[in-house]
Design a protein around this motif. Structure first.
Motif, PDB file in Angstrom:
ATOM      1  N   SER A  37       0.822  -1.207   0.000  1.00 37.66           N
ATOM      2  CA  SER A  37       0.000   0.000   0.000  1.00 37.66           C
ATOM      3  C   SER A  37       0.862   1.265   0.000  1.00 37.66           C
ATOM      4  O   SER A  37       0.608   2.201  -0.762  1.00 37.66           O
ATOM      5  CB  SER A  37      -0.925  -0.011   1.219  1.00 37.66           C
ATOM      6  N   THR A  41       1.155   4.009  -3.177  1.00 35.07           N
ATOM      7  CA  THR A  41       0.838   5.434  -3.068  1.00 35.07           C
ATOM      8  C   THR A  41       2.062   6.317  -3.302  1.00 35.07           C
ATOM      9  O   THR A  41       1.918   7.476  -3.667  1.00 35.07           O
ATOM     10  CB  THR A  41       0.223   5.767  -1.701  1.00 35.07           C
ATOM     11  N   LYS A  46      -1.850   7.926  -9.779  1.00 37.35           N
ATOM     12  CA  LYS A  46      -3.138   8.051  -9.097  1.00 37.35           C
ATOM     13  C   LYS A  46      -3.944   6.756  -9.131  1.00 37.35           C
ATOM     14  O   LYS A  46      -4.675   6.456  -8.201  1.00 37.35           O
ATOM     15  CB  LYS A  46      -3.944   9.201  -9.700  1.00 37.35           C
ATOM     16  N   ALA A  49      -2.789   4.648  -6.272  1.00 35.76           N
ATOM     17  CA  ALA A  49      -3.139   5.227  -4.967  1.00 35.76           C
ATOM     18  C   ALA A  49      -4.587   4.932  -4.580  1.00 35.76           C
ATOM     19  O   ALA A  49      -4.929   4.975  -3.402  1.00 35.76           O
ATOM     20  CB  ALA A  49      -2.900   6.731  -4.981  1.00 35.76           C
TER      21      ALA A  49
END
Length: 179
Positions: A37, A41, A46, A49
């Motif tokens: 994770s 990000t 994007k 994320a």
């Protein structure tokens, strides 16, 4: 009487060792999922994320880094590790049934070194058995993933200090039951 007490102590030790192994897998899976994770990000993309869940993160991060999850069952081992963690965390349910289909060997009850100590009918999630080689597989899988994702030369091949320490021990518990 001494033989009975030795067997009782061995059962408790092996039960405790199995619970510790399950807790370790739960922790390893949680850290790996968190790393995925964080890495997703931090890429600046994007679409990465916005991902949710282990499988989405694993597939997208592998694709982004050019990691092929098929060789040496890397993807399957990571998926199994995560399913073990879900069963340890949540008990019976769809994850437990899926894991029993994926990895029936984790419920091998022919092993003489382990006896379930819980009263009443056995629950599948409580009779899940994690052995030393399962821990080593999961540790190596997480290390191989990050070694393959690392763009720098000399990425890790899965041989970590933790694996070496676990492999030195003959068993997870100090005492073993004999049939």
């Amino acid at each position: 009487m001494n033989e009975f007490l030795d067997r009782a102590a061995a059962q408790v030790n092996n039960y405790t060792a199995n619970e510790a192994a399950k807790s370790f897998v739960l922790t390893l899976a949680a850290i790996f999922e968190r790393q995925l994770s964080i890495w997703a990000t931090s890429t600046g993309r994007k679409d990465l994320a916005k991902l949710r869940g282990f499988q989405e993160h694993l597939q997208a991060c592998a694709q982004h880094a050019g990691v092929n999850l098929a060789p040496d069952d890397l993807g399957a081992e990571l998926d199994e590790m995560f399913m073990v963690a879900k069963v340890v965390r949540h008990g019976e349910g769809p994850s437990c049934e899926r894991l029993r289909t994926m990895a029936p060997a984790l419920w091998d009850h022919t092993i003489a070194e382990y006896r379930d100590l819980l009263p009443g009918p056995p629950r599948p999630s409580e009779t899940l058995r994690i052995r030393k080689n399962d821990l080593v597989r999961y540790i190596r899988a997480t290390t191989r993933f990050w070694g393959r994702a690392d763009p720098l030369p000399m990425g890790s091949n899965g041989s970590t200090v933790l694996v070496k320490l676990i492999e030195r021990r003959r068993t997870i518990g100090r005492r073993r039951l004999h049939a």
